[in-house]
Motif scaffolding. Structure first.
Motif, mmCIF file in Angstrom:
data_model
loop_
_atom_site.group_PDB
_atom_site.id
_atom_site.type_symbol
_atom_site.label_atom_id
_atom_site.label_comp_id
_atom_site.label_asym_id
_atom_site.label_seq_id
_atom_site.Cartn_x
_atom_site.Cartn_y
_atom_site.Cartn_z
ATOM 1 N N GLN A 154 0.825 -1.198 0.000
ATOM 2 C CA GLN A 154 0.000 0.000 0.000
ATOM 3 C C GLN A 154 0.865 1.255 0.000
ATOM 4 N N ILE A 155 1.923 1.248 0.793
ATOM 5 C CA ILE A 155 2.830 2.398 0.830
ATOM 6 C C ILE A 155 3.593 2.489 -0.485
ATOM 7 N N GLY A 156 3.881 1.360 -1.099
ATOM 8 C CA GLY A 156 4.555 1.336 -2.385
ATOM 9 C C GLY A 156 6.069 1.292 -2.293
ATOM 10 N N ILE A 157 6.608 0.801 -1.179
ATOM 11 C CA ILE A 157 8.057 0.708 -1.039
ATOM 12 C C ILE A 157 8.557 -0.473 -1.859
ATOM 13 N N HIS A 158 9.511 -0.199 -2.728
ATOM 14 C CA HIS A 158 10.102 -1.255 -3.552
ATOM 15 C C HIS A 158 11.231 -1.943 -2.783
ATOM 16 N N PHE A 159 12.160 -1.146 -2.227
ATOM 17 C CA PHE A 159 13.197 -1.685 -1.363
ATOM 18 C C PHE A 159 13.745 -0.567 -0.492
ATOM 19 N N ALA A 160 14.444 -0.958 0.567
ATOM 20 C CA ALA A 160 15.053 -0.001 1.482
ATOM 21 C C ALA A 160 16.334 -0.616 2.032
ATOM 22 N N TYR A 161 17.342 0.216 2.265
ATOM 23 C CA TYR A 161 18.570 -0.274 2.881
ATOM 24 C C TYR A 161 19.167 0.799 3.777
ATOM 25 N N TYR A 162 19.898 0.360 4.792
ATOM 26 C CA TYR A 162 20.514 1.267 5.762
ATOM 27 C C TYR A 162 21.764 1.897 5.165
ATOM 28 N N ASN A 163 21.877 3.213 5.261
ATOM 29 C CA ASN A 163 23.038 3.954 4.795
ATOM 30 C C ASN A 163 23.846 4.354 6.023
ATOM 31 N N GLN A 164 24.931 3.645 6.281
ATOM 32 C CA GLN A 164 25.716 3.875 7.492
ATOM 33 C C GLN A 164 26.431 5.225 7.495
ATOM 34 N N TYR A 165 26.673 5.801 6.347
ATOM 35 C CA TYR A 165 27.381 7.065 6.275
ATOM 36 C C TYR A 165 26.486 8.251 6.606
ATOM 37 N N ARG A 166 25.183 8.073 6.426
ATOM 38 C CA ARG A 166 24.236 9.151 6.705
ATOM 39 C C ARG A 166 23.297 8.817 7.865
ATOM 40 N N ASN A 167 23.458 7.639 8.491
ATOM 41 C CA ASN A 167 22.616 7.152 9.579
ATOM 42 C C ASN A 167 21.141 7.271 9.228
ATOM 43 N N GLY A 168 20.780 6.613 8.161
ATOM 44 C CA GLY A 168 19.387 6.642 7.739
ATOM 45 C C GLY A 168 19.099 5.543 6.745
ATOM 46 N N ILE A 169 17.868 5.553 6.267
ATOM 47 C CA ILE A 169 17.393 4.533 5.344
ATOM 48 C C ILE A 169 17.169 5.175 3.979
ATOM 49 N N ASP A 170 17.780 4.612 2.959
ATOM 50 C CA ASP A 170 17.501 5.003 1.587
ATOM 51 C C ASP A 170 16.356 4.126 1.099
ATOM 52 N N ILE A 171 15.288 4.761 0.631
ATOM 53 C CA ILE A 171 14.074 4.048 0.246
ATOM 54 C C ILE A 171 13.783 4.309 -1.222
ATOM 55 N N ALA A 172 13.456 3.258 -1.953
ATOM 56 C CA ALA A 172 13.014 3.384 -3.342
ATOM 57 C C ALA A 172 11.573 2.902 -3.414
ATOM 58 N N ASP B 168 16.859 -4.989 9.080
ATOM 59 C CA ASP B 168 15.574 -5.096 8.382
ATOM 60 C C ASP B 168 15.066 -3.690 8.063
ATOM 61 N N SER B 169 15.770 -3.028 7.167
ATOM 62 C CA SER B 169 15.487 -1.634 6.833
ATOM 63 C C SER B 169 14.085 -1.425 6.289
ATOM 64 N N LEU B 170 13.567 -2.405 5.583
ATOM 65 C CA LEU B 170 12.223 -2.285 5.031
ATOM 66 C C LEU B 170 11.170 -2.193 6.137
ATOM 67 N N THR B 171 11.295 -3.021 7.153
ATOM 68 C CA THR B 171 10.376 -2.966 8.286
ATOM 69 C C THR B 171 10.517 -1.647 9.029
ATOM 70 N N TYR B 172 11.757 -1.217 9.258
ATOM 71 C CA TYR B 172 12.001 0.062 9.946
ATOM 72 C C TYR B 172 11.361 1.210 9.175
ATOM 73 N N ALA B 173 11.568 1.252 7.873
ATOM 74 C CA ALA B 173 11.010 2.328 7.053
ATOM 75 C C ALA B 173 9.488 2.314 7.090
ATOM 76 N N THR B 174 8.894 1.127 7.015
ATOM 77 C CA THR B 174 7.440 1.025 7.057
ATOM 78 C C THR B 174 6.906 1.507 8.392
ATOM 79 N N LEU B 175 7.540 1.102 9.486
ATOM 80 C CA LEU B 175 7.100 1.552 10.805
ATOM 81 C C LEU B 175 7.274 3.063 10.967
ATOM 82 N N ALA B 176 8.391 3.590 10.506
ATOM 83 C CA ALA B 176 8.650 5.023 10.658
ATOM 84 C C ALA B 176 7.708 5.860 9.800
ATOM 85 N N LEU B 177 7.430 5.418 8.590
ATOM 86 C CA LEU B 177 6.555 6.186 7.703
ATOM 87 C C LEU B 177 5.085 6.041 8.062
#
Length: 92
Positions: free
Chosen positions: A13-31, A66-75
Motif C-alpha cells: 500500500q505504501i509502495g516501497i520497492h526496497f530499502a537499505y541502511y546507509n551507514q554514512y548518513r545514519n538513515g534509510i535510503d528508500i526506493a 531489516d530496513s524495510l520494516t524500519y522504514a514502514t514503521l517510521a513512515l
C-alpha cells in the motif's frame, strides 16, 4: 491473516520497492515502486520516541538488519508502539 501477511500488504500500500541502511548518513535510503527515492533520517524518525537502552539497541538493529520494516514503521507511524512492545517482551 498472519502478521507477516499484514505487513507485506501494508508495504504494498505504501509502495516501497526496497530499502537499505546507509551507514554514512545514519538513515534509510528508500526506493518506491514509482521510481521515487527518499532518505529517511533515523535521528528524525526516532525524535520523540521514548526508548530504554534495550529498545534503543533493538531499534538500531532493526534499522540495520531489516530496513524495510524500519522504514514502514517510521513512515506509517507506529514506531513508538513497536518500541513499547519490545520493552514489554523484554520485561516478561
Amino acid at each position: 491473516m498472519s502478521p507477516l501477511h499484514l505487513f507485506q500488504e501494508r508495504t504494498k500500500q505504501i509502495g516501497i520497492h526496497f530499502a537499505y541502511y546507509n551507514q554514512y548518513r545514519n538513515g534509510i535510503d528508500i526506493a518506491f515502486a514509482d521510481n521515487t527515492q527518499l532518505f529517511l533520517s533515523c535521528a528524525v524518525a526516532e525524535n520523540g520516541v521514548h526508548t530504554t537502552p534495550n529498545s534503543q539497541q533493538l531499534i538500531d538493529n532493526l534499522a540495520i538488519d531489516d530496513s524495510l520494516t524500519y522504514a514502514t514503521l517510521a513512515l506509517d507511524g507506529p514506531l513508538q508502539g513497536w518500541v513499547d512492545a519490545m520493552d514489554e517482551d523484554w520485561c516478561t
